[in-house]
Design a protein around this motif. Structure first.
Motif, short mmCIF file in Angstrom:
data_model
loop_
_atom_site.label_atom_id
_atom_site.label_comp_id
_atom_site.label_asym_id
_atom_site.label_seq_id
_atom_site.Cartn_x
_atom_site.Cartn_y
_atom_site.Cartn_z
N PRO A 201 0.84 -1.20 0.00
CA PRO A 201 0.00 0.00 0.00
C PRO A 201 0.87 1.25 0.00
N THR A 202 0.53 2.18 -0.87
CA THR A 202 1.35 3.37 -1.07
C THR A 202 0.46 4.60 -1.09
N PHE A 203 0.89 5.61 -0.35
CA PHE A 203 0.23 6.91 -0.36
C PHE A 203 0.84 7.75 -1.48
N MET A 204 0.00 8.27 -2.40
CA MET A 204 0.51 8.94 -3.60
C MET A 204 -0.28 10.20 -3.91
N PHE A 205 0.41 11.17 -4.48
CA PHE A 205 -0.20 12.38 -5.03
C PHE A 205 0.73 12.90 -6.11
N ARG A 206 0.24 13.83 -6.91
CA ARG A 206 1.01 14.36 -8.04
C ARG A 206 1.24 15.86 -7.86
N VAL A 207 2.40 16.33 -8.29
CA VAL A 207 2.75 17.74 -8.24
C VAL A 207 3.42 18.12 -9.56
N ALA A 218 14.74 21.67 -5.41
CA ALA A 218 13.38 21.44 -4.90
C ALA A 218 13.35 20.21 -4.01
N THR A 219 12.71 20.33 -2.88
CA THR A 219 12.55 19.22 -1.93
C THR A 219 11.09 19.15 -1.51
N VAL A 220 10.63 17.96 -1.24
CA VAL A 220 9.26 17.71 -0.78
C VAL A 220 9.33 17.08 0.60
N GLN A 221 8.56 17.63 1.50
CA GLN A 221 8.50 17.11 2.86
C GLN A 221 7.04 16.88 3.23
N LEU A 222 6.76 15.72 3.80
CA LEU A 222 5.41 15.35 4.21
C LEU A 222 5.36 15.24 5.73
N GLN A 223 4.30 15.79 6.31
CA GLN A 223 4.11 15.72 7.75
C GLN A 223 2.67 15.35 8.06
N VAL A 224 2.50 14.56 9.09
CA VAL A 224 1.19 14.21 9.60
C VAL A 224 0.95 14.97 10.89
N ILE A 225 -0.15 15.69 10.95
CA ILE A 225 -0.55 16.40 12.15
C ILE A 225 -1.76 15.68 12.73
N VAL A 245 9.56 10.21 2.09
CA VAL A 245 9.18 10.18 0.68
C VAL A 245 9.96 9.08 -0.02
N GLU A 246 9.25 8.34 -0.86
CA GLU A 246 9.90 7.25 -1.59
C GLU A 246 10.74 7.84 -2.71
N ASN A 247 12.07 7.69 -2.62
CA ASN A 247 12.98 8.26 -3.61
C ASN A 247 14.21 7.36 -3.70
N PRO A 248 14.60 6.98 -4.92
CA PRO A 248 15.80 6.14 -5.05
C PRO A 248 17.05 6.80 -4.50
N LEU A 249 17.08 8.14 -4.48
CA LEU A 249 18.25 8.85 -3.97
C LEU A 249 18.28 8.90 -2.45
N ARG A 250 17.23 8.36 -1.80
CA ARG A 250 17.12 8.37 -0.35
C ARG A 250 17.20 9.78 0.21
N ILE A 262 4.56 11.76 -6.24
CA ILE A 262 5.27 11.61 -4.97
C ILE A 262 4.58 10.49 -4.20
N SER A 263 5.35 9.54 -3.72
CA SER A 263 4.77 8.38 -3.07
C SER A 263 5.45 8.12 -1.73
N HIS A 264 4.71 7.43 -0.88
CA HIS A 264 5.21 7.00 0.42
C HIS A 264 4.67 5.61 0.69
N THR A 265 5.55 4.66 0.89
CA THR A 265 5.15 3.28 1.15
C THR A 265 4.71 3.14 2.60
N ILE A 266 3.51 2.64 2.79
CA ILE A 266 2.97 2.47 4.13
C ILE A 266 3.43 1.11 4.65
N GLU A 267 4.44 1.13 5.47
CA GLU A 267 4.99 -0.08 6.05
C GLU A 267 5.21 0.14 7.54
N ARG A 268 5.75 -0.86 8.19
CA ARG A 268 5.95 -0.76 9.63
C ARG A 268 6.89 0.42 9.93
#
Length: 295
Positions: A201-207, A218-225, A245-250, A262-268
């Motif tokens: 399961p992956t959380f995704m959106f487009r920009v 450019a950098t993307v940062q995601l936060q949960v409030i 954020v899921e990125n091959p460059l880590r 932009i994606s984020h893998t929902i894992e433990r």
């Protein structure tokens, strides 16, 4: 506007718009939820009942930049009018003390030299004040060598006028060059989705960026409030958790040359790992996307 308290410390309110009562209940409960950041990217937190408001006056320039355009224009207009009226009174008092307002010139000669020529009333003193401060110089009125005090007033008014002009131009430049103007051409997808991707399961959106001039670094940062409770039972009304954020460059860096997903893998270990589809619709949380870069 309605306000909901409890999620923020004292002195802050999280505002929300009242929805139409004709909406179905299944949509109304979700749309009425208060948001920290609006869809347009502006902050939805209102400052109320702040005791230490005097701190805003310690940095007057930043406070004026943060004001709305109508308030800034009102302040600048008032500053110009007040300075013109103040120095008009000073020029009128100089003319009155020197006797320049009395009729001058007789058949025997032109009479004594005035401090400022062609000042006969407060109206003419006000016009001369405007001419001095905005350097119009129509030529009908001028300071003479008769009064050293008049020369000092002329110098003070010129310096004060330059300061007002510098502050006004600086505020106008800062307000027009703010980053939120550049952000108007950054487009985010209307909705974010959670769907399987590579079997997880992956959380995704487009920009995407509408301009041809690319954003550098450019950098993307995601936060949960969300509202959390510690092991000790302490309730944290506003808890901010980072989402990787899921990125091959880590790293959170992106190359925004074309629309990206932009994606984020929902894992433990993910803040979204313990949420189900049913609890996601009822849990009071908000995911904020922060895009930073140099235009």
């Amino acid at each position: 506007m309605l306000a909901r308290k409890g999620l923020l410390p004292d002195g802050f309110l999280l505002t929300r718009l009242a929805e139409d009562s004709t909406q179905p209940n299944r949509f109304r409960s979700k749309s009425q939820r208060a948001r920290f950041i609006t869809k347009g990217g502006s902050c939805n937190v209102a400052h109320k009942n702040i005791r230490e408001q005097g701190r805003f006056l310690q940095d007057v320039f930043t406070t004026m930049v943060d004001l709305k355009w109508q308030h800034s224009l009102l302040i600048f207009t008032s500053a110009f009018l007040c300075s013109w009226m103040l120095f008009a009174m000073a020029w009128w008092l100089l003319a009155f003390a020197h006797g320049d307002l009395e009729p001058r010139g007789t058949e025997d000669g032109p009479g004594p030299v005035p401090c400022v020529t062609a000042i006969h009333s407060f109206t003419s003193a006000f016009l001369f004040s405007i001419e001095v401060q905005v350097t119009i110089g129509f030529g009908g009125r001028m300071v003479t060598e008769e009064c050293p005090l008049a020369i000092m007033v002329l110098i003070i008014q010129n310096i004060l006028g330059l300061i007002i002009n510098a502050v006004m131009l600086g505020c106008v430049f800062m307000k027009t060059a703010q980053a939120n103007r550049r952000a108007e051409t950054l487009i985010f997808s209307r909705s974010a989705v959670i769907a399987p991707r590579n079997g997880r399961p992956t959380f995704m959106f487009r920009v995407g960026d509408l301009r041809k001039s690319m954003i550098i670094s450019a950098t993307v940062q995601l936060q949960v409030i969300r509202r959390t409770v510690t092991i000790e039972g302490e309730v944290i009304p506003v808890s901010q958790l980072d989402i990787q954020v899921e990125n091959p460059l880590r790293s959170n860096g992106i190359f925004l040359v074309s629309p990206l997903i932009i994606s984020h893998t929902i894992e433990r270990g993910s803040p979204l790992y313990e949420l189900s589809a049913q609890s996601l619709a009822t849990t009071d949380l908000e995911i904020i996307v922060i895009l930073e870069g140099t235009p």
